[in-house]
Design a protein around this motif. Sequence first.
Motif, short mmCIF file in Angstrom:
data_model
loop_
_atom_site.label_atom_id
_atom_site.label_comp_id
_atom_site.label_asym_id
_atom_site.label_seq_id
_atom_site.Cartn_x
_atom_site.Cartn_y
_atom_site.Cartn_z
N ALA A 99 9.20 -42.43 3.65
CA ALA A 99 10.32 -42.81 4.52
C ALA A 99 10.21 -42.14 5.90
O ALA A 99 11.18 -41.62 6.42
CB ALA A 99 11.66 -42.48 3.88
N SER A 100 9.01 -42.14 6.47
CA SER A 100 8.83 -41.66 7.85
C SER A 100 8.72 -42.86 8.77
O SER A 100 7.92 -43.77 8.54
CB SER A 100 7.58 -40.79 7.96
N TYR A 101 9.51 -42.86 9.83
CA TYR A 101 9.76 -44.06 10.62
C TYR A 101 8.65 -44.49 11.58
O TYR A 101 8.04 -43.65 12.24
CB TYR A 101 11.03 -43.82 11.46
N GLY A 102 8.46 -45.79 11.63
CA GLY A 102 7.96 -46.46 12.80
C GLY A 102 6.51 -46.34 13.22
O GLY A 102 6.25 -46.00 14.37
N ALA A 103 5.55 -46.61 12.35
CA ALA A 103 4.16 -46.58 12.80
C ALA A 103 3.33 -47.44 11.87
O ALA A 103 3.69 -47.67 10.72
CB ALA A 103 3.64 -45.15 12.79
N GLN A 104 2.21 -47.92 12.40
CA GLN A 104 1.25 -48.60 11.53
C GLN A 104 0.19 -47.57 11.13
O GLN A 104 0.23 -46.42 11.55
CB GLN A 104 0.67 -49.81 12.23
N LEU A 105 -0.72 -48.02 10.29
CA LEU A 105 -1.61 -47.10 9.57
C LEU A 105 -2.19 -45.94 10.37
O LEU A 105 -1.96 -44.78 10.05
CB LEU A 105 -2.74 -47.87 8.89
N LEU A 109 -1.05 -42.00 10.04
CA LEU A 109 -1.89 -40.91 9.52
C LEU A 109 -1.83 -39.71 10.47
O LEU A 109 -1.64 -38.57 10.03
CB LEU A 109 -3.34 -41.38 9.37
N GLU A 110 -1.99 -39.97 11.76
CA GLU A 110 -2.00 -38.88 12.75
C GLU A 110 -0.66 -38.16 12.83
O GLU A 110 -0.58 -36.94 12.86
CB GLU A 110 -2.32 -39.45 14.15
N ARG A 111 0.40 -38.97 12.88
CA ARG A 111 1.72 -38.40 13.15
C ARG A 111 2.33 -37.70 11.93
O ARG A 111 2.98 -36.67 12.06
CB ARG A 111 2.65 -39.53 13.63
N TYR A 112 2.17 -38.30 10.75
CA TYR A 112 2.86 -37.77 9.57
C TYR A 112 1.92 -37.18 8.51
O TYR A 112 2.16 -36.11 7.97
CB TYR A 112 3.69 -38.87 8.92
N THR A 113 0.87 -37.94 8.20
CA THR A 113 0.07 -37.59 7.01
C THR A 113 -0.75 -36.32 7.20
O THR A 113 -0.69 -35.42 6.34
CB THR A 113 -0.88 -38.75 6.65
N PHE A 114 -1.51 -36.25 8.28
CA PHE A 114 -2.40 -35.10 8.42
C PHE A 114 -1.62 -33.78 8.54
O PHE A 114 -2.00 -32.79 7.89
CB PHE A 114 -3.38 -35.31 9.57
N ASN A 248 -5.62 -52.56 7.31
CA ASN A 248 -4.97 -52.82 8.59
C ASN A 248 -6.02 -53.37 9.57
O ASN A 248 -7.17 -52.92 9.55
CB ASN A 248 -4.39 -51.45 9.03
N ARG A 249 -5.63 -54.28 10.42
CA ARG A 249 -6.61 -54.93 11.30
C ARG A 249 -7.25 -53.94 12.29
O ARG A 249 -8.44 -54.05 12.60
CB ARG A 249 -5.98 -56.10 12.03
#
Length: 448
Positions: A99-105, A109-114, A248-249
């Motif tokens: 439930a982290s807002y507003g991004a595509q793959l 990854l950069e903003r939340y996952t890493f 993702n494209r």
Amino acid sequence: MPSGPSASADDANAGGLTAFRGEILDFIGDPATLGDAAHRHFPDGVLVVRDGRVAALGPAASTLSALPAGATVIDYRGKLILPGFVDTHVHFAQTDVIASYGAQLLEWLERYTFPAEARFADPGHAHEVAEFFIAELLRNGTTTAMVFATTHVSSVDAIFEAARVRAMRLIAGKVLMDRNVPETVRDTADSGFADSKALIGKWHGRDRLGYAVTPRFAPTSTERQLELCGRLLDEHPGVFLQSHVAENRGEVAWVAELFPWSRSYLDVYDHYGLLRERSVFAHCIHLDPTDRQRMAATGAAMSFCATSNLFLGSGLFDAKAAHEAGVRVGLGTDVGGGTSLSMLRTLDESYKVCQLAGQSLSPLRSFYLATLGGAAALYLDDRIGNFDVGREADFVVLDPGSTPLMARRMARAERLEERLFAFMILGDDRAVHATHILGTRAHVRDGT
Ligand SMILES: [Zn+2]
């Protein structure tokens, strides 16, 4: 040991022979291929478990009378007993970024996952999240999962240890990423190889655990690292592989730049010998017919991650093309790109993805994919996934009265298919009354 129909579910912990009475459903094949012959349904059935394995399955009338005197009978009448759910793709280290807002793959990854995964260098944090994650799986009726850890060895130890103490059948692996990621989550081709080798020695085949070689996806591994993944698989027959493909494209275009020689994204993995039995690739959205043929021919499986694909705006999985090509398909929650650890919520969204693609996912096929289909995707269908005699007795008990709305809808549902559909469209963790691992109750709703 107490006996008789009033025995409580906790008595199953006493070992020996225990019978579970209720409505029972399981699958012996894919309803898309076998039709009604694919499932077994006992409106009043009994599942007999001895030493954690299925000893018998049948209608209550004949099965109860065949039980030895004094056998424990757990009464789940009014509820539906199914094989435990199988989640073929999930990231336990992303529990806190769901439930982290507003991004595509790629931005996601950069903003939340890493940043979230970098915290798993701390073994204490890894342990705390692993414990929470496993408890959540059980609360949602999931008894087996194929799990991404992080780059850190301690994250792998944490998730395996949390599953081991609960006797769960679980597959996991250390993420391999030696380029295009922050240093906090980066390894090297050689350190990743050595760490993976040591983790295989420590965990693969221990109790009910299996190891998966885990390159995150082609853009974050050098060619040398992908080559070493193939070597790990060659050197350790029976070890799994998990990765992502064609989600993702933007990602597909990036792979084409990084591997200009490749025919397609999937072809990169094929080149390094990573398409094989026990290899599971999440998403598989932007594939072509040749890719699907390669997956079918090599025995590699797809994980259909509906909530994630919708949440990240990735695209629509083509379930019909996968089936027609003869590829094994399981379902994945893909938390934290996915929005729920519940397989019922995942089935709801899977149905909608198929609707948008002009296809129909039937209730029976849905529950097949969530159980035996997932087990087959992981090549574990000789051990889990249905109630054949000798199978490991992992199962979930669903409650059709879990919410007022569900109870009302169920009261108007006459056929099994109608009730299954109401479970998958209206259900969530509240519909899971209990979850059993090897016959033993590992979760009960509200602790009642
Ligand atoms: Zn994923």
